[in-house]
Design a protein around this motif. Sequence first.
Motif, PDB file in Angstrom:
ATOM      1  N   HIS A 308       0.789  -1.233   0.000  1.00  0.00           N
ATOM      2  CA  HIS A 308       0.000   0.000   0.000  1.00  0.00           C
ATOM      3  C   HIS A 308       0.821   1.284   0.000  1.00  0.00           C
ATOM      4  CE1 HIS A 308      -3.522  -2.441   0.462  1.00  0.00           C
ATOM      5  NE2 HIS A 308      -3.085  -2.966   1.579  1.00  0.00           N
ATOM      6  N   ARG A 309       2.140   1.174  -0.051  1.00  0.00           N
ATOM      7  CA  ARG A 309       2.946   2.389  -0.130  1.00  0.00           C
ATOM      8  C   ARG A 309       2.645   3.112  -1.436  1.00  0.00           C
ATOM      9  NH1 ARG A 309       8.951   3.012  -1.165  1.00  0.00           N
ATOM     10  NH2 ARG A 309       8.039   4.847  -2.156  1.00  0.00           N
ATOM     11  N   ASP A 310       3.022   4.373  -1.522  1.00  0.00           N
ATOM     12  CA  ASP A 310       2.830   5.148  -2.735  1.00  0.00           C
ATOM     13  C   ASP A 310       4.015   4.885  -3.665  1.00  0.00           C
ATOM     14  OD1 ASP A 310       2.584   7.139  -4.696  1.00  0.00           O
ATOM     15  OD2 ASP A 310       1.612   8.510  -3.310  1.00  0.00           O
ATOM     16  N   GLN A 326      14.384   0.188  21.682  1.00  0.00           N
ATOM     17  CA  GLN A 326      14.381  -0.657  22.871  1.00  0.00           C
ATOM     18  C   GLN A 326      12.981  -0.859  23.443  1.00  0.00           C
ATOM     19  OE1 GLN A 326      17.282  -2.327  24.146  1.00  0.00           O
ATOM     20  NE2 GLN A 326      17.667  -1.725  22.017  1.00  0.00           N
ATOM     21  N   ASP A 327      12.064   0.072  23.146  1.00  0.00           N
ATOM     22  CA  ASP A 327      10.725  -0.027  23.723  1.00  0.00           C
ATOM     23  C   ASP A 327       9.618  -0.209  22.692  1.00  0.00           C
ATOM     24  OD1 ASP A 327      11.107   2.517  22.641  1.00  0.00           O
ATOM     25  OD2 ASP A 327       9.772   3.474  24.076  1.00  0.00           O
ATOM     26  N   ARG A 328       9.976  -0.188  21.389  1.00  0.00           N
ATOM     27  CA  ARG A 328       8.919  -0.250  20.370  1.00  0.00           C
ATOM     28  C   ARG A 328       9.499  -0.629  19.008  1.00  0.00           C
ATOM     29  NH1 ARG A 328      10.770   4.807  20.871  1.00  0.00           N
ATOM     30  NH2 ARG A 328      10.918   6.172  19.049  1.00  0.00           N
ATOM     31  N   LEU A 329       8.593  -0.953  18.090  1.00  0.00           N
ATOM     32  CA  LEU A 329       8.931  -1.211  16.692  1.00  0.00           C
ATOM     33  C   LEU A 329       8.106  -0.257  15.840  1.00  0.00           C
ATOM     34  CD1 LEU A 329       9.843  -2.773  14.143  1.00  0.00           C
ATOM     35  CD2 LEU A 329       8.044  -4.464  14.650  1.00  0.00           C
ATOM     36  N   GLU A 330       8.761   0.450  14.915  1.00  0.00           N
ATOM     37  CA  GLU A 330       8.077   1.362  14.002  1.00  0.00           C
ATOM     38  C   GLU A 330       8.263   0.881  12.573  1.00  0.00           C
ATOM     39  OE1 GLU A 330       8.752   5.510  16.579  1.00  0.00           O
ATOM     40  OE2 GLU A 330       9.738   5.233  14.628  1.00  0.00           O
ATOM     41  N   ILE A 331       7.170   0.833  11.817  1.00  0.00           N
ATOM     42  CA  ILE A 331       7.207   0.491  10.391  1.00  0.00           C
ATOM     43  C   ILE A 331       6.533   1.628   9.652  1.00  0.00           C
ATOM     44  CG2 ILE A 331       6.503  -1.152   8.617  1.00  0.00           C
ATOM     45  CD1 ILE A 331       6.451  -3.289  10.861  1.00  0.00           C
ATOM     46  N   ARG A 332       7.319   2.329   8.840  1.00  0.00           N
ATOM     47  CA  ARG A 332       6.812   3.537   8.177  1.00  0.00           C
ATOM     48  C   ARG A 332       6.944   3.406   6.668  1.00  0.00           C
ATOM     49  NH1 ARG A 332       9.415   9.245   9.726  1.00  0.00           N
ATOM     50  NH2 ARG A 332       8.529   8.616  11.731  1.00  0.00           N
ATOM     51  N   ASN A 333       5.867   3.755   5.964  1.00  0.00           N
ATOM     52  CA  ASN A 333       5.930   3.721   4.509  1.00  0.00           C
ATOM     53  C   ASN A 333       5.504   5.062   3.918  1.00  0.00           C
ATOM     54  OD1 ASN A 333       3.127   2.275   5.236  1.00  0.00           O
ATOM     55  ND2 ASN A 333       2.871   3.421   3.333  1.00  0.00           N
ATOM     56  N   PRO A 334       6.106   5.442   2.777  1.00  0.00           N
ATOM     57  CA  PRO A 334       5.705   6.675   2.098  1.00  0.00           C
ATOM     58  C   PRO A 334       4.296   6.529   1.545  1.00  0.00           C
ATOM     59  CG  PRO A 334       7.855   5.904   1.347  1.00  0.00           C
ATOM     60  CD  PRO A 334       7.233   4.785   2.111  1.00  0.00           C
ATOM     61  N   GLY A 335       3.508   7.568   1.749  1.00  0.00           N
ATOM     62  CA  GLY A 335       2.124   7.546   1.291  1.00  0.00           C
ATOM     63  C   GLY A 335       1.174   7.403   2.443  1.00  0.00           C
ATOM     64  N   GLY A 336       0.378   8.438   2.685  1.00  0.00           N
ATOM     65  CA  GLY A 336      -0.613   8.365   3.745  1.00  0.00           C
ATOM     66  C   GLY A 336      -1.759   7.445   3.362  1.00  0.00           C
ATOM     67  N   LEU A 337      -2.779   7.400   4.198  1.00  0.00           N
ATOM     68  CA  LEU A 337      -3.953   6.584   3.876  1.00  0.00           C
ATOM     69  C   LEU A 337      -4.572   7.080   2.578  1.00  0.00           C
ATOM     70  CD1 LEU A 337      -5.586   6.219   7.396  1.00  0.00           C
ATOM     71  CD2 LEU A 337      -4.351   4.473   6.099  1.00  0.00           C
ATOM     72  N   TYR A 338      -5.025   6.150   1.780  1.00  0.00           N
ATOM     73  CA  TYR A 338      -5.530   6.483   0.450  1.00  0.00           C
ATOM     74  C   TYR A 338      -7.043   6.632   0.468  1.00  0.00           C
ATOM     75  CZ  TYR A 338      -6.318   6.022  -4.609  1.00  0.00           C
ATOM     76  OH  TYR A 338      -6.694   6.234  -5.904  1.00  0.00           O
ATOM     77  N   ARG A 354      -4.881   1.699  -3.152  1.00  0.00           N
ATOM     78  CA  ARG A 354      -4.008   2.529  -3.989  1.00  0.00           C
ATOM     79  C   ARG A 354      -3.382   1.704  -5.118  1.00  0.00           C
ATOM     80  NH1 ARG A 354      -1.026   4.917  -0.231  1.00  0.00           N
ATOM     81  NH2 ARG A 354      -1.638   7.086  -0.522  1.00  0.00           N
ATOM     82  N   ASN A 355      -2.998   0.462  -4.814  1.00  0.00           N
ATOM     83  CA  ASN A 355      -2.285  -0.374  -5.793  1.00  0.00           C
ATOM     84  C   ASN A 355      -3.013  -1.711  -5.975  1.00  0.00           C
ATOM     85  OD1 ASN A 355      -0.017   1.535  -5.921  1.00  0.00           O
ATOM     86  ND2 ASN A 355       0.474   0.794  -3.872  1.00  0.00           N
ATOM     87  N   PRO A 356      -4.163  -1.717  -6.648  1.00  0.00           N
ATOM     88  CA  PRO A 356      -4.951  -2.957  -6.757  1.00  0.00           C
ATOM     89  C   PRO A 356      -4.246  -4.069  -7.525  1.00  0.00           C
ATOM     90  CG  PRO A 356      -5.871  -1.234  -8.156  1.00  0.00           C
ATOM     91  CD  PRO A 356      -4.850  -0.572  -7.297  1.00  0.00           C
ATOM     92  N   VAL A 357      -3.424  -3.728  -8.520  1.00  0.00           N
ATOM     93  CA  VAL A 357      -2.732  -4.766  -9.299  1.00  0.00           C
ATOM     94  C   VAL A 357      -1.709  -5.490  -8.430  1.00  0.00           C
ATOM     95  CG1 VAL A 357      -1.165  -5.188 -11.236  1.00  0.00           C
ATOM     96  CG2 VAL A 357      -3.121  -3.658 -11.515  1.00  0.00           C
ATOM     97  N   ILE A 358      -0.923  -4.737  -7.675  1.00  0.00           N
ATOM     98  CA  ILE A 358       0.040  -5.362  -6.771  1.00  0.00           C
ATOM     99  C   ILE A 358      -0.684  -6.208  -5.732  1.00  0.00           C
ATOM    100  CG2 ILE A 358       1.712  -4.881  -4.935  1.00  0.00           C
ATOM    101  CD1 ILE A 358       2.726  -2.537  -6.598  1.00  0.00           C
TER     102      ILE A 358
END
Length: 494
Positions: A308-310, A326-338, A354-358
Amino acid sequence: MQPFELEDLAFQINQSKTETQTIEVKGAQCGCPKRLYDTLSSFSNQDDGGIVVFGISEESGFAIEGVYDAHDLQKCIVDQCKQMTPLVRPVLTTCTIEDRQIVSAEIPGIDIAERPCFYAGTGRSKGSFVRMGDSDERMTEYEIYSYEAYRKKYEDELRSVERATFGDLDETELEIYLLKSKSSKPNLAKLPNNKIFELMCITKNGSPTLASIMLFSPYPQAYFPQLSIIATSIPGTEMGEVDEEGARFIDNKRIEGPLPAMLEEALRFARSNMKLKTTIDQDTGIRSDSPDYPIEAVREAILNALIHRDYSIHTQGMPIQIRFFQDRLEIRNPGGLYGRLSVDQLGKVQPDTRNPVIAVTMETLGLTENRYSGIPTIQRVLHEAGLPEAEFKEQHGNFEVVFRKKIPTVIAETSITLRAAHGAPTQADRENAIIQFCSIPRTRKEIAEFLGLSSVSYATKRYVEPLVENGALLLSIPNAPQSPRQTYRASNGE
């Protein structure tokens, strides 16, 4: 809004002495403020809209001062609203407090298909604003583009890759994809392969699409160097912290390859950077090992980021980021909610894709269900592991998932004791509890919830800011105290 509701709102603002995501105050004793455009734009561009209250001045400590002339002020407000594109249609209310008139303008959020709302005098690029906490921030070029992309249904995943040819795709992987597609779609199986590739958007006029390069090229980064994953493990709780030897990273890896390969490599990185907790069942004596975070939840979050990234030209220079603190895991992708989806709707309503084919191709390959079950799965397995719910954040064109480790037992017990104490806990009781709670960085919302308070702004003003002023709490972002990403950590005498 009724006059008595405006009066109540005015007193609340006077007591809290703060603006919010949906409340802005304007002094208007000497005339109508000349530039309302930024706030009109930012309120119009958020789903909840906002309310501008005239006759209360931030400069005077949020005192109720009144306006110069309620009738003329309303005309001036409407005149400025007419200069917005699309037009802003405010709902105006007046009331009198101790012989002082105040005026409110309720600004409705406009439909996402009409955004961004901007001041026509400066144009879309300079006149579009977004609300960030209690301030109006100019929209980035990408944020403006994201609205246009949804409105015009741009298909960035289907743009042709000029330097690539069909021969650059992995023949074996394509054959596997064809077999799986034909087995589940008998009518499609009747067509020749080149026609199937065109219909399924693997090619466009014979040339590979971005989607097919990302899915089937042995090395997509030859065409898009930054469409990758940067995975890091940090020794502290904030970027920049170092270990005893001065190292900034415990582990640091650039993950490349097609999407399925990046998914598997990212999971290997996650497994190697999560500690295992060993428990022994007292009844059976059976040993079980559990990682910091359930791997099923981590997989869903990484998979969502990849799908779902842009993939537009505006973000193709930005990799996905996986960061273990040490206290958390962050997963960040370019592109806000679509599209029309908001953060609070995640996992509850069917989103625009955003990317139906993928997404469909990954489903065909058996890597995802594509049934919008990812978010519920994440929350379920985190709950089963006794961990806090995942946090979802959208800011300036990025989307972020945060997993946090379990709150230490001593902290949980402190929270329970504080809430169940006989009689009202004192200011000192609450402050001591907050300091203990903030042994690891906490957000404003987390502290408010810990105190059992529904108003984040009140909890911040009443308890957090005094602790910051006396040095008991430290800011994670000292140069931007009001940042939405701000967290607070106990100083412990530092």
